[in-house]
Design an enzyme around this catalytic site. Structure first.
Site, mmCIF file in Angstrom:
data_model
loop_
_atom_site.group_PDB
_atom_site.id
_atom_site.type_symbol
_atom_site.label_atom_id
_atom_site.label_comp_id
_atom_site.label_asym_id
_atom_site.label_seq_id
_atom_site.Cartn_x
_atom_site.Cartn_y
_atom_site.Cartn_z
ATOM 1 N N GLY A 40 -8.286 9.497 -58.670
ATOM 2 C CA GLY A 40 -8.787 8.231 -58.138
ATOM 3 C C GLY A 40 -8.617 8.110 -56.651
ATOM 4 C CB CYS A 43 -11.009 4.349 -53.202
ATOM 5 S SG CYS A 43 -12.110 3.005 -53.665
ATOM 6 C CE1 TYR A 186 -11.626 -1.350 -44.948
ATOM 7 C CE2 TYR A 186 -12.172 -0.533 -42.767
ATOM 8 C CZ TYR A 186 -11.812 -0.301 -44.067
ATOM 9 O OH TYR A 186 -11.645 0.990 -44.510
ATOM 10 C CD GLU A 206 -8.094 -5.701 -32.810
ATOM 11 O OE1 GLU A 206 -8.631 -4.857 -32.057
ATOM 12 O OE2 GLU A 206 -7.637 -5.402 -33.933
ATOM 13 C CB ALA A 269 -3.779 -2.605 -41.066
ATOM 14 C CB ALA A 319 -14.954 4.744 -52.049
ATOM 15 C CG HIS A 443 -34.462 -22.084 -56.988
ATOM 16 N ND1 HIS A 443 -33.868 -22.344 -55.768
ATOM 17 C CD2 HIS A 443 -34.453 -23.259 -57.674
ATOM 18 C CE1 HIS A 443 -33.540 -23.620 -55.707
ATOM 19 N NE2 HIS A 443 -33.876 -24.203 -56.855
#
Length: 464
Positions: A40, A43, A186, A206, A269, A319, A443
């Site tokens: 796996g 991801c 992200y 950031e 991150a 991925a 709709h």
């Protein structure tokens, strides 16, 4: 231990690797796949799937809290909710376990031999794998490198203690009271927003002038607005220098000078790096493009019979890109004529609200020399969005001014990730504004905003 000889050896059972192996097995190719941990990859085990599970749990808790506080306008009242993070992580782990088990089942169904252990190249056709029962030698006619990527570690903030990567963040059993996220891309914003909804006090640091710098300001504005509403503090044009002397705060340098931000956990991150060093890869002397393995339009490396797919080959590290590459390579090995001819690879940011982008942004299209038409339709004019209290955002179409050929599609809003398939299909099939505008959209759905955006670009939107 007896040597294994096969036609195709896939190293790494992430999305690219396992899809390559499954497709190869379906085509009758004698295939072996080697994986050091669980099938796996990032991801499924510590990335896309577990993060979306945590995001969904956080959204559910947040919506329930708003009901308890009387902040929703639907008239629903509930008792004050609470979070058992350990239970949430257990639920998330259960999903991961089922999916990894499913991957194993699919590999077995395709008659792929699975070898558990870490592979190391002896040469371009031979690897040795350290397994629980000893060293296994595997020789193959063709090798596919699908080793993936790892979180980037900052020299000033090495992982350990209160400094964690996304992997550790998705396994926390207790909610940090103060969480600082270094990196407003992200990954940082998805996890930072989720922890803020769960109850953490979150600060984002950031280095550039805007969070989510890969997108333009119009797409990012609804997200930054929601960050402020959530009480998430955002420092832009700010650099994380390191830990304070006591180790309980992050030292940040920005336009306001140097300051210390107290933190129980610091999530770094700032991106991911390819897993292209180690395992004997450097001894193969493969051509590189920066840190990535260089490949051609058939994912061939500079060594005959050696292919590479997924994150190890560069951006976009997604991925679904790896899966498409893996399927293509399997068919090439089976003798079919295939080449990479994708017009677009959709990207999604699961923030609040979500962002989805396929094809070119307006600035990218203009930089390539196109004169463009841009049509934008707000969800404030979309009935379905209003019924879901998710009318913040819009759908935007970018098209050539001379031919109306659609070059790009973007959206920001609640659950707009589900529009990604329609966006990609339109671009892959060479749709023009007339094609989208002339297609009947059901709709009431959010997808009507796609049709309206196309009509707007042609100068005659119906509902604004």
């Amino acid at each position: 231990m007896k040597e294994i000889v096969c036609k195709l050896l896939v190293i790494g059972a992430g999305p690219g690797g396992y899809v390559c192996a499954i497709r190869a097995g379906q085509l009758g190719i004698d295939t072996v796949i080697v994986e050091a941990s669980r099938p796996g990859g990032t991801c499924l085990t510590v990335g896309c799937i577990p993060s979306k599970a945590l995001i969904h749990a956080a959204e559910t808790l947040d919506a329930t809290r708003q009901m308890a506080n009387g902040k929703n306008t639907m008239g629903i009242r509930v008792e004050a909710p609470s979070i058992d993070l350990s239970g949430t992580i257990g639920w998330k782990d259960g999903i991961v376990d089922r999916l990894t088990g499913g991957v194993v089942g699919l590999l077995q169904k395709a008659r792929v031999k699975i070898v558990s252990g870490r592979a190391r190249f002896r040469d371009g056709k031979t690897v040795e794998v350290e397994t629980e029962t000893g060293q296994q030698i595997i020789r193959a006619e063709t090798v596919v490198i699908a080793t993936g990527s790892d979180p980037v570690e900052l020299a000033a903030l090495p992982f350990g203690g209160r400094v964690i990567s996304s992997t550790e963040a998705l396994s926390l059993r207790e909610l940090p009271s103060k969480l600082i996220v270094v990196g407003g891309g992200y990954i940082g914003l998805e996890l930072g927003t989720a922890f803020a909804k769960l109850g953490s006090e979150v600060t984002v640091v950031e280095a550039t002038e805007q969070v989510l710098p890969i997108y333009d300001a119009d797409l990012v504005k609804p997200v930054t607005r929601r960050l402020v509403e959530r009480g998430i503090k955002v420092f832009t044009n700010a650099k994380a220098v390191g830990l304070s002397d006591k180790g309980d705060a992050l030292v940040v340098e920005g336009s306001g000078g140097r300051q210390e931000l107290p933190a129980e956990q610091i999530l770094v991150a700032v991106g991911r790096r390819p897993r292209s060093v180690g395992s004997g890869l450097e001894d193969l002397d493969l051509d590189r493009s920066g840190p990535y393995l260089r490949i051609d339009d058939r994912c061939r490396t500079s060594m005959r019979g050696v292919y590479a797919i997924g994150d190890v080959t560069g951006e976009p590290m997604l991925a679904h890109r790896a899966m498409a590459q893996g399927e293509m390579v399997a068919e090439i090995v089976a003798g079919r004529k295939r080449a990479w001819d994708k017009r677009c690879i959709p990207s999604i940011c699961f923030t609040d609200p979500e962002i989805v982008s396929a094809g070119l942004l307006p600035r990218e299209a203009r930089a390539l020399g196109y004169e463009v038409k841009v049509g934008q339709f707000p969800f404030t004019a979309n009935g379905r969005a209003m019924t879901m209290q998710g009318e913040d955002g819009f759908v935007r179409v970018v098209a050539r001014a001379d031919t109306n050929l659609v070059l790009g599609l973007q959206a920001v809003g609640s659950v707009v990730s589900e529009l990604s398939a329609a966006f990609s299909m339109a671009i892959e099939m060479g749709a023009r504004l007339e094609d989208i505008g002339g297609t009947i959209h059901a709709h009431p759905t959010r997808s009507e905003a796609l049709q309206e955006a196309a009509l707007k670009a042609m100068g005659h939107a119906l509902h604004i």
